[in-house]
Design an enzyme around this catalytic site. Sequence first.
Site, PDB file in Angstrom:
ATOM      1  N   TYR A 198       0.862  -1.186   0.000  1.00 41.98           N
ATOM      2  CA  TYR A 198       0.000   0.000   0.000  1.00 41.98           C
ATOM      3  C   TYR A 198       0.894   1.232   0.000  1.00 41.98           C
ATOM      4  CZ  TYR A 198      -3.209   3.620   1.476  1.00 41.98           C
ATOM      5  OH  TYR A 198      -3.943   4.776   1.529  1.00 41.98           O
ATOM      6  N   GLU A 216      -3.166   7.553  -4.426  1.00 40.53           N
ATOM      7  CA  GLU A 216      -3.076   6.275  -3.721  1.00 40.53           C
ATOM      8  C   GLU A 216      -2.850   5.129  -4.697  1.00 40.53           C
ATOM      9  OE1 GLU A 216      -5.928   4.784  -0.305  1.00 40.53           O
ATOM     10  OE2 GLU A 216      -6.614   4.012  -2.231  1.00 40.53           O
TER      11      GLU A 216
END
Length: 389
Positions: free
Chosen positions: A109, A197
């Site tokens: 992530y 992101e």
Amino acid sequence: MNLHEYQSKQLFARYAIPVPQGKVAASADEAVAAARELGGSLWVVKAQVHAGGRGKAGGVKLARDFDAVRSSAAAMLGSTLVTHQTGPAGLPVHQVYVETGSKIEREIYLSLVLNREAGRLAFVASAAGGMDIEEVAEHAPEKILRVNIHPAAGLQDYQCRQLAFGLGLKGEQVAQFGRIAQALYRLYLEQDASLVEINPLILTGEGRLVALDAKINIEDNALFRHKDLAAWRDPTQEDAMERKAAEHELNYVSLDGNIACMVNGAGLAMATMDLIQLHGGKPANFLDVGGGATKERVAAAFKLILSNRDVRAILINIFGGIVRCDMIAEGIIAAVKEVGVNLPVVVRLEGTNAPAARELLAASRLAITAATDLTDAATKAVKLAGARK
Ligand code: GDP
Ligand code: MN
């Protein structure tokens, strides 16, 4: 403004952030043609909606032949996808993104956001990336790495290495990661993003880092200097009321309560919402009509809050400093003439031309309840809304 995954990946490619090859398709035929052009023997069909959580909701499908590409695309296109991020109403799927499938060794992530507490941009990363990142954040927050970036110094190489080592990357991957992080940082600043992101950033079977998903949020107030990005807006993915508000340059946010608010000034609007909650009610919206409000804009705003079917009472809270209270009243009356209203309206008006405004409103057909101050206004609105459930 949110971008679609395929748009975000186009931006990534411009910054040399590695992404899989892919093509957008609006029909099952186009999806198959896209897969054919891409070649290979594994594809991923991905629903393009402004929300994550697609994987768990059937919006991301692996396909090993053209028939599977066709059936996945056909199932997604024209459907409404409900994920844990869309809310129960879901979002319509008008396009799918067909990508060359990747072999995943690890899912990382990585995001770049504004850390408001520190007043700095911050990288947030975790070696435990993928579809369960929310659970990691909740139950194992120690697995989340954070690095704040000093605005004058910019992103430092040692910070990239710190993140890369924290993510367990080795050798050449550390340098690859550094290039990706630097590119993300540049993209964020140059494109006026408010969020970038990548989840997951994968390590492929060959040890390459690739952005498998992409989410970019562009700061609305900076869109005027990014005409190319503004043209990417997809109204089908946005809240209809908020879109309407934007057309009238109103600061409006839909909420799920039943007391509509019309306030001038963002601070006063926040305070009004707080007071409604404090007295046991729930606001149906945030609405700041602004200091430069015209009669027309007020009318548009009033119609907007009335178009929400959940509304049971309206609270008008105006402090006339720059804005004139009588002009607000005229706007409200104009709107009521057009659309009619049979909801209780609580009004608290103070400041410039407040007495004239009260007279105008009293002479209108509105069921007005006058309030002496903010607490009085909130209590009355909560009571009236409650009485109409
Ligand atoms: P999201 O669920 O909306 O965040 O959609 P993602 O693009 O992140 O995809 C969800 C999941 O699908 C990923 O975490 C991967 O596990 C899987 N996935 C997506 N693309 C591929 C691919 O090319 N190959 C494989 N094996 N899995 C993929
Ligand atoms: Mn994802």
